[in-house]
Design a protein around this motif. Structure first.
Motif, PDB file in Angstrom:
ATOM      1  N   TRP A   1      -0.640  -3.233  -3.147  1.00  0.00           N
ATOM      2  CA  TRP A   1       0.465  -2.552  -2.457  1.00  0.00           C
ATOM      3  C   TRP A   1       1.494  -3.439  -1.753  1.00  0.00           C
ATOM      4  O   TRP A   1       2.690  -3.325  -1.979  1.00  0.00           O
ATOM      5  CB  TRP A   1      -0.073  -1.526  -1.455  1.00  0.00           C
ATOM      6  CG  TRP A   1       1.054  -0.864  -0.725  1.00  0.00           C
ATOM      7  CD1 TRP A   1       1.449  -1.084   0.551  1.00  0.00           C
ATOM      8  CD2 TRP A   1       1.970   0.094  -1.274  1.00  0.00           C
ATOM      9  NE1 TRP A   1       2.543  -0.321   0.856  1.00  0.00           N
ATOM     10  CE2 TRP A   1       2.891   0.412  -0.246  1.00  0.00           C
ATOM     11  CE3 TRP A   1       2.114   0.707  -2.515  1.00  0.00           C
ATOM     12  CZ2 TRP A   1       3.929   1.316  -0.421  1.00  0.00           C
ATOM     13  CZ3 TRP A   1       3.158   1.619  -2.699  1.00  0.00           C
ATOM     14  CH2 TRP A   1       4.048   1.912  -1.661  1.00  0.00           C
TER      15      TRP A   1
ATOM     16  N   ASP B   1      -3.666  -0.184  -5.696  1.00  0.00           N
ATOM     17  CA  ASP B   1      -3.236   0.774  -4.678  1.00  0.00           C
ATOM     18  C   ASP B   1      -2.488   1.911  -5.380  1.00  0.00           C
ATOM     19  O   ASP B   1      -2.772   2.237  -6.542  1.00  0.00           O
ATOM     20  CB  ASP B   1      -2.401   0.038  -3.610  1.00  0.00           C
ATOM     21  CG  ASP B   1      -2.454   0.697  -2.243  1.00  0.00           C
ATOM     22  OD1 ASP B   1      -1.806   1.745  -2.072  1.00  0.00           O
ATOM     23  OD2 ASP B   1      -3.131   0.175  -1.328  1.00  0.00           O
ATOM     24  N   ASP B   2      -1.504   2.484  -4.724  1.00  0.00           N
ATOM     25  CA  ASP B   2      -0.810   3.667  -5.255  1.00  0.00           C
ATOM     26  C   ASP B   2      -0.102   3.348  -6.584  1.00  0.00           C
ATOM     27  O   ASP B   2       0.046   2.180  -6.950  1.00  0.00           O
ATOM     28  CB  ASP B   2       0.217   4.128  -4.206  1.00  0.00           C
ATOM     29  CG  ASP B   2       0.541   5.611  -4.326  1.00  0.00           C
ATOM     30  OD1 ASP B   2       0.186   6.220  -5.340  1.00  0.00           O
ATOM     31  OD2 ASP B   2       1.159   6.143  -3.382  1.00  0.00           O
TER      32      ASP B   2
ATOM     33  N   TYR C   1      -7.211   3.203  -5.228  1.00  0.00           N
ATOM     34  CA  TYR C   1      -6.558   4.049  -4.205  1.00  0.00           C
ATOM     35  C   TYR C   1      -6.489   5.498  -4.670  1.00  0.00           C
ATOM     36  O   TYR C   1      -6.210   5.769  -5.841  1.00  0.00           O
ATOM     37  CB  TYR C   1      -5.148   3.507  -3.998  1.00  0.00           C
ATOM     38  CG  TYR C   1      -4.191   4.377  -3.227  1.00  0.00           C
ATOM     39  CD1 TYR C   1      -3.922   4.119  -1.882  1.00  0.00           C
ATOM     40  CD2 TYR C   1      -3.509   5.425  -3.842  1.00  0.00           C
ATOM     41  CE1 TYR C   1      -3.011   4.897  -1.178  1.00  0.00           C
ATOM     42  CE2 TYR C   1      -2.601   6.206  -3.143  1.00  0.00           C
ATOM     43  CZ  TYR C   1      -2.353   5.944  -1.811  1.00  0.00           C
ATOM     44  OH  TYR C   1      -1.448   6.701  -1.110  1.00  0.00           O
TER      45      TYR C   1
ATOM     46  N   CYS D   1       0.976   9.054  -1.320  1.00  0.00           N
ATOM     47  CA  CYS D   1       2.200   8.828  -0.537  1.00  0.00           C
ATOM     48  C   CYS D   1       3.410   8.637  -1.454  1.00  0.00           C
ATOM     49  O   CYS D   1       4.529   8.944  -1.074  1.00  0.00           O
ATOM     50  CB  CYS D   1       2.024   7.639   0.392  1.00  0.00           C
ATOM     51  SG  CYS D   1       0.760   7.909   1.648  1.00  0.00           S
ATOM     52  N   MET D   2       3.214   8.147  -2.664  1.00  0.00           N
ATOM     53  CA  MET D   2       4.325   7.949  -3.587  1.00  0.00           C
ATOM     54  C   MET D   2       4.480   9.107  -4.577  1.00  0.00           C
ATOM     55  O   MET D   2       5.210   9.000  -5.562  1.00  0.00           O
ATOM     56  CB  MET D   2       4.181   6.622  -4.341  1.00  0.00           C
ATOM     57  CG  MET D   2       4.295   5.394  -3.451  1.00  0.00           C
ATOM     58  SD  MET D   2       5.778   5.309  -2.414  1.00  0.00           S
ATOM     59  CE  MET D   2       7.050   5.134  -3.650  1.00  0.00           C
TER      60      MET D   2
ATOM     61  N   LYS E   1     -10.106   3.628  -1.541  1.00  0.00           N
ATOM     62  CA  LYS E   1      -9.223   3.732  -0.377  1.00  0.00           C
ATOM     63  C   LYS E   1      -8.636   5.131  -0.421  1.00  0.00           C
ATOM     64  O   LYS E   1      -7.900   5.454  -1.360  1.00  0.00           O
ATOM     65  CB  LYS E   1      -8.121   2.675  -0.462  1.00  0.00           C
ATOM     66  CG  LYS E   1      -6.985   2.857   0.552  1.00  0.00           C
ATOM     67  CD  LYS E   1      -5.946   1.743   0.442  1.00  0.00           C
ATOM     68  CE  LYS E   1      -4.727   1.994   1.317  1.00  0.00           C
ATOM     69  NZ  LYS E   1      -3.719   0.933   1.210  1.00  0.00           N
TER      70      LYS E   1
ATOM     71  N   ASP F   1      -6.176   7.627   1.151  1.00  0.00           N
ATOM     72  CA  ASP F   1      -5.026   7.731   2.046  1.00  0.00           C
ATOM     73  C   ASP F   1      -4.891   9.164   2.575  1.00  0.00           C
ATOM     74  O   ASP F   1      -5.644  10.050   2.166  1.00  0.00           O
ATOM     75  CB  ASP F   1      -3.774   7.278   1.265  1.00  0.00           C
ATOM     76  CG  ASP F   1      -2.720   6.700   2.185  1.00  0.00           C
ATOM     77  OD1 ASP F   1      -2.806   6.896   3.408  1.00  0.00           O
ATOM     78  OD2 ASP F   1      -1.792   6.041   1.670  1.00  0.00           O
TER      79      ASP F   1
ATOM     80  N   TYR G   1      -3.360   8.504  10.836  1.00  0.00           N
ATOM     81  CA  TYR G   1      -2.483   9.675  10.871  1.00  0.00           C
ATOM     82  C   TYR G   1      -2.664  10.510  12.132  1.00  0.00           C
ATOM     83  O   TYR G   1      -1.947  11.477  12.337  1.00  0.00           O
ATOM     84  CB  TYR G   1      -2.745  10.550   9.636  1.00  0.00           C
ATOM     85  CG  TYR G   1      -2.249   9.903   8.350  1.00  0.00           C
ATOM     86  CD1 TYR G   1      -0.963  10.140   7.879  1.00  0.00           C
ATOM     87  CD2 TYR G   1      -3.050   9.032   7.629  1.00  0.00           C
ATOM     88  CE1 TYR G   1      -0.492   9.545   6.717  1.00  0.00           C
ATOM     89  CE2 TYR G   1      -2.600   8.419   6.470  1.00  0.00           C
ATOM     90  CZ  TYR G   1      -1.315   8.683   6.022  1.00  0.00           C
ATOM     91  OH  TYR G   1      -0.857   8.073   4.870  1.00  0.00           O
TER      92      TYR G   1
ATOM     93  N   ARG H   1      -8.160   2.440   8.363  1.00  0.00           N
ATOM     94  CA  ARG H   1      -6.843   1.980   8.795  1.00  0.00           C
ATOM     95  C   ARG H   1      -6.517   2.686  10.101  1.00  0.00           C
ATOM     96  O   ARG H   1      -6.386   3.897  10.141  1.00  0.00           O
ATOM     97  CB  ARG H   1      -5.810   2.351   7.721  1.00  0.00           C
ATOM     98  CG  ARG H   1      -5.697   1.352   6.576  1.00  0.00           C
ATOM     99  CD  ARG H   1      -4.875   0.139   6.950  1.00  0.00           C
ATOM    100  NE  ARG H   1      -3.619   0.537   7.562  1.00  0.00           N
ATOM    101  CZ  ARG H   1      -2.578   1.001   6.875  1.00  0.00           C
ATOM    102  NH1 ARG H   1      -2.611   1.045   5.568  1.00  0.00           N
ATOM    103  NH2 ARG H   1      -1.476   1.367   7.502  1.00  0.00           N
TER     104      ARG H   1
ATOM    105  N   ASP I   1       1.488   0.996   8.693  1.00  0.00           N
ATOM    106  CA  ASP I   1       1.516   0.042   7.573  1.00  0.00           C
ATOM    107  C   ASP I   1       2.139  -1.282   8.007  1.00  0.00           C
ATOM    108  O   ASP I   1       3.134  -1.301   8.733  1.00  0.00           O
ATOM    109  CB  ASP I   1       2.425   0.573   6.456  1.00  0.00           C
ATOM    110  CG  ASP I   1       1.783   1.705   5.700  1.00  0.00           C
ATOM    111  OD1 ASP I   1       0.730   2.196   6.120  1.00  0.00           O
ATOM    112  OD2 ASP I   1       2.369   2.097   4.676  1.00  0.00           O
TER     113      ASP I   1
ATOM    114  N   ASP J   1      -4.699  -3.640   8.300  1.00  0.00           N
ATOM    115  CA  ASP J   1      -3.911  -3.623   7.052  1.00  0.00           C
ATOM    116  C   ASP J   1      -3.934  -4.990   6.353  1.00  0.00           C
ATOM    117  O   ASP J   1      -4.564  -5.939   6.814  1.00  0.00           O
ATOM    118  CB  ASP J   1      -2.475  -3.134   7.287  1.00  0.00           C
ATOM    119  CG  ASP J   1      -1.909  -2.435   6.042  1.00  0.00           C
ATOM    120  OD1 ASP J   1      -2.603  -2.397   5.007  1.00  0.00           O
ATOM    121  OD2 ASP J   1      -0.767  -1.936   6.102  1.00  0.00           O
ATOM    122  N   MET J   2      -3.192  -5.069   5.239  1.00  0.00           N
ATOM    123  CA  MET J   2      -3.317  -6.228   4.338  1.00  0.00           C
ATOM    124  C   MET J   2      -2.765  -7.530   4.937  1.00  0.00           C
ATOM    125  O   MET J   2      -1.937  -7.514   5.845  1.00  0.00           O
ATOM    126  CB  MET J   2      -2.534  -5.938   3.054  1.00  0.00           C
ATOM    127  CG  MET J   2      -3.254  -5.000   2.128  1.00  0.00           C
ATOM    128  SD  MET J   2      -2.104  -4.228   0.967  1.00  0.00           S
ATOM    129  CE  MET J   2      -2.068  -2.577   1.611  1.00  0.00           C
TER     130      MET J   2
END
Ligand code: GLA
Length: 419
Positions: free
Chosen positions: A33, A78-79, A120, A128-129, A154, A156, A192, A209, A213, A248-249
């Motif tokens: 990501w 990821d996404d 993910y 999210c995308m 993962k 989300d 969240y 998380r 981000d 995070d990363m």
């Protein structure tokens, strides 16, 4: 009767709580990501699009250039790996052009080379995308991941009613437990929520998380560090083998950080017992950043088996001291300079400021910038730190016989000098 009840209660709680025995130290690896985001146009960006080719190329480099050896053993997508529609049996479908051989082939490729496979998904209607999420298809999706030999999920939290997370994330974890395949469970659940129930999160997830981000900049990195320091009393205590807070990363090696700032991220992430997921183009990373990512002494701090998260123990004059207790009785101490004066800044610290026992220590510089030295059992520790930089030490307590030997040597030197 009582006994029967207790046994039954035990069985029930086992099935609900996380009991996968995984992630006993913070997971390490590489994720798409942060560097590759949602690049899906392989014609225009053949080396950057989220694809089988990117995963294979990255795994090859991780193997041949020592990243796997250093501990980075998860390779993750990821996404943006999905087709926009499920198939006629409601199964998730990986993008047919970018993943022409499907996800099981990716898992096989990674497993053959000694890696594990991270993937993910999102608890909501959509990722999210905007790709299909798991909501309403939880059981079939967990089964699909297990069949693909996924090792890490993962999950989300976009496009879902936040109030549903407190039951939804545990439910998904239960399905993972029941799948029979050990899979690490990475939850975005607290990120969240305003007041996350960390006791419950730690019961159901391997890592989570906590917050926003990360972006590719010092301002993003330093905001995350501040947030983790200011809120440490709320969640640091939940870290331990099998349970990790995730800031995070790693953005080390990308566009936004100077070398000094990259050293800060590696130091503070290891201080936090954070999962270490690189997200960088390993084919083009500059050697000085690679060296930071492969610093074995710092990785060893991150992976310390005690699993106790470090804390910011002192904060003043725009400088900070972070301290982490280690399983061998020593301490990791990071001195961070957030000042942007044009010259390195001298930080002086008492035992109280460093929050370590007053005794003698062998002090090792984990970035090998300063020579090893002895400090204590009294006095102030002093170190000179670059602007927006860090000095990172391991303080190893000296054994009493070493101290005795040293003072005898000093006495000998003294009498030699006298003569
Ligand atoms: C969220 C997550 C990120 C990344 C993106 C993908 O923003 O927090 O880490 O997974 O979604 O869309």
């Amino acid at each position: 009767m009582m006994q029967i009840f207790l046994v039954f209660a035990g069985v029930v709680s086992c099935a609900v709580a996380l009991d996968n025995g995984l992630a006993l130290t913070p997971p390490m690896g590489w994720l798409t990501w942060q560097r590759f985001r949602c690049i899906t146009d392989c014609k225009q960006y053949p080396n950057e699009c989220i694809s089988e080719a990117l995963i294979k190329r990255t795994a090859d480099i991780m193997l041949s250039e020592g990243y796997l050896d250093a501990g980075y053993n998860y390779v993750g997508i990821d996404d943006c790996w999905l087709e926009k529609k499920r198939d006629e049996n409601d199964r998730l479908v990986p993008d047919r052009e970018r993943f022409p051989n499907g996800m099981k082939a990716i898992a096989d490729y990674l497993h053959d080379k000694g890696f594990k496979f991270a993937l993910y998904q999102d608890y909501g209607n959509m990722t999210c995308m905007g790709y299909p999420g798991v909501l309403g298809y939880e059981a079939i999706d967990v089964q699909t991941f297990a069949e693909w030999d996924v090792d890490y999920i993962k999950l989300d939290g976009c496009y879902i009613d936040i109030a549903k997370m407190d039951t939804g994330y545990p439910h998904f974890g239960k399905l993972m437990n029941e799948s029979g395949r050990p899979m690490v469970y990475s939850c975005s659940w607290p990120a969240y929520q305003k007041e996350p129930d960390y006791a419950s999160i730690a019961k159901h997830c391997n890592l989570w998380r906590n917050w926003d981000d990360i972006q590719d900049s010092w301002s993003s990195l330093s905001t995350i560090m501040t947030w983790f320091a200011e809120n440490q009393d709320t969640f640091a205590k939940y870290a331990g083998p099998g349970n990790w807070n995730d800031p995070d990363m790693l953005i080390i090696g990308n566009y936004g950080l100077s070398l000094d700032q990259a050293k800060v991220q590696m130091a503070i992430w290891s201080m936090l017992a954070a999962p270490l997921f690189m997200s960088v183009d390993l084919a083009t990373i500059r050697p000085e950043f690679k060296e930071i990512l492969l610093n074995r002494d710092i990785i060893a701090i991150d992976q310390d088996v005690l699993g106790k998260q470090g804390l910011r123990v002192w904060n003043g004059s725009r400088c900070e001291i972070w301290r982490r207790e280690l399983s061998d009785g020593s301490y990791a101490l990071a001195f961070v300079n957030r000042r942007d004066d044009g010259t390195p800044y001298v930080i002086k610290a008492s035992f109280e400021a460093m929050d370590i026992p007053e005794q003698a220590y062998e002090v090792q510089d984990l970035y090998k910038e300063d020579a090893d030295r002895t400090f204590g059992p009294d006095g102030e520790f002093s170190t000179r730190v670059n602007p927006l930089g860090v000095k990172y030490f391991k303080f190893v307590p000296k054994k009493s016989n070493e101290i005795l030997q040293e003072s005898q040597n000093q006495k000998k030197n003294y009498s030699v000098n006298k003569i």
